[in-house]
Design an enzyme around this catalytic site. Sequence first.
Site, short mmCIF file in Angstrom:
data_model
loop_
_atom_site.label_atom_id
_atom_site.label_comp_id
_atom_site.label_asym_id
_atom_site.label_seq_id
_atom_site.Cartn_x
_atom_site.Cartn_y
_atom_site.Cartn_z
N LYS A 26 -0.65 -13.81 16.75
CA LYS A 26 0.00 -15.12 16.89
C LYS A 26 0.68 -15.57 15.58
CE LYS A 26 -2.98 -16.75 20.67
NZ LYS A 26 -3.84 -17.86 21.13
N TYR A 66 2.78 -19.12 29.09
CA TYR A 66 1.52 -19.85 29.24
C TYR A 66 1.55 -20.81 30.44
CZ TYR A 66 -0.68 -18.20 24.90
OH TYR A 66 -1.26 -17.43 23.93
N ASN A 129 -5.76 -19.36 16.72
CA ASN A 129 -6.90 -18.44 16.71
C ASN A 129 -6.49 -16.98 16.56
OD1 ASN A 129 -5.76 -18.21 19.20
ND2 ASN A 129 -7.57 -18.81 20.38
N HIS A 132 -4.08 -13.06 20.87
CA HIS A 132 -4.13 -13.27 22.32
C HIS A 132 -4.52 -11.96 22.99
CE1 HIS A 132 -2.82 -14.23 26.45
NE2 HIS A 132 -2.33 -13.00 26.44
N GLU A 143 1.77 -9.89 31.88
CA GLU A 143 2.04 -10.15 30.46
C GLU A 143 2.74 -8.98 29.78
OE1 GLU A 143 -1.48 -13.44 29.66
OE2 GLU A 143 -1.66 -11.46 28.75
P1 IDP Z 1 -7.89 -17.28 25.49
O1 IDP Z 1 -6.73 -17.12 24.54
O2 IDP Z 1 -9.20 -17.01 24.84
O3 IDP Z 1 -7.70 -16.50 26.77
P2 IDP Z 1 -7.18 -19.68 26.98
O4 IDP Z 1 -8.14 -20.64 27.58
O5 IDP Z 1 -6.43 -18.77 27.89
O6 IDP Z 1 -7.96 -18.84 25.86
O7 IDP Z 1 -6.14 -20.55 26.13
C1 IDP Z 1 -4.94 -19.99 25.69
C2 IDP Z 1 -4.70 -20.43 24.27
O8 IDP Z 1 -4.52 -21.85 24.24
C3 IDP Z 1 -5.85 -20.18 23.31
O9 IDP Z 1 -5.89 -18.86 22.79
C4 IDP Z 1 -5.56 -21.19 22.22
O10 IDP Z 1 -4.52 -20.77 21.35
C5 IDP Z 1 -5.08 -22.37 23.05
N1 IDP Z 1 -6.19 -23.28 23.41
C6 IDP Z 1 -7.19 -23.06 24.30
N2 IDP Z 1 -8.03 -24.10 24.39
C7 IDP Z 1 -7.56 -25.02 23.51
C8 IDP Z 1 -8.01 -26.33 23.13
O11 IDP Z 1 -9.00 -26.87 23.61
N3 IDP Z 1 -7.23 -26.97 22.20
C9 IDP Z 1 -6.13 -26.43 21.64
N4 IDP Z 1 -5.67 -25.19 21.98
C10 IDP Z 1 -6.38 -24.51 22.89
MG MG Z 2 -6.23 -16.72 28.24
#
Ligand code: IDP
Ligand code: MG
Length: 156
Positions: A26, A66, A129, A132, A143
């Site tokens: 990312k 997304y 984080n 992805h 994807e």
């Molecule tokens: P994942 O990446 O672990 O699959 P997802 O729930 O699919 O998690 O969420 C996609 C992305 O959205 C996350 O990797 C993160 O960058 C962002 N995200 C998820 N939950 C939150 C949140 O509570 N606050 C802000 N950003 C979030």
């Molecule tokens: Mg996800």
Amino acid sequence: MRRPERTTVAATKADGGMERTLAILKPDAVARGICGEIISLIERAEFSITALRLLRLTREQAAQFYAVHAHRPFYGSLCQYMSSGPVVVAVLQADRAIERWRQLMGATDPAKAAAGSIRQRFGLDVERNAVHGSDGLETAQREIGFFFSALDLLAL
Ligand code: IDP
Ligand code: MG
């Protein structure tokens, strides 16, 4: 109901029963210059990288990628962030690649991610984080097809 075998080249099941998944390094990872370290971890975990590209998403492309999160409160911020700078997109191939890549990434929130996982080591917060990973076979197929065409994928 049984689905017919997929024949598109972006199919998640590669030859030999190996699985493919999409990884994204990312914007926070690219900006901090830690792609090398992350790719090193991917290689050491014995994934084959069968496609790799550096690109910058437009806000619209991030929103499309997304779209499944469109109803979530963080969607707008996430799309903004994912289009804020270049990303590295890669296809990882391995036995159980989807599950194994998610395990190596760690939980979404770096504060809750397992010790030694990429997000625990490199993630800044729940949004930024570092990486992805696709969350299932159908998602991986969609994807991978979002970024790569047939000719981009190395046949192993
Ligand atoms: P994942 O990446 O672990 O699959 P997802 O729930 O699919 O998690 O969420 C996609 C992305 O959205 C996350 O990797 C993160 O960058 C962002 N995200 C998820 N939950 C939150 C949140 O509570 N606050 C802000 N950003 C979030
Ligand atoms: Mg996800």
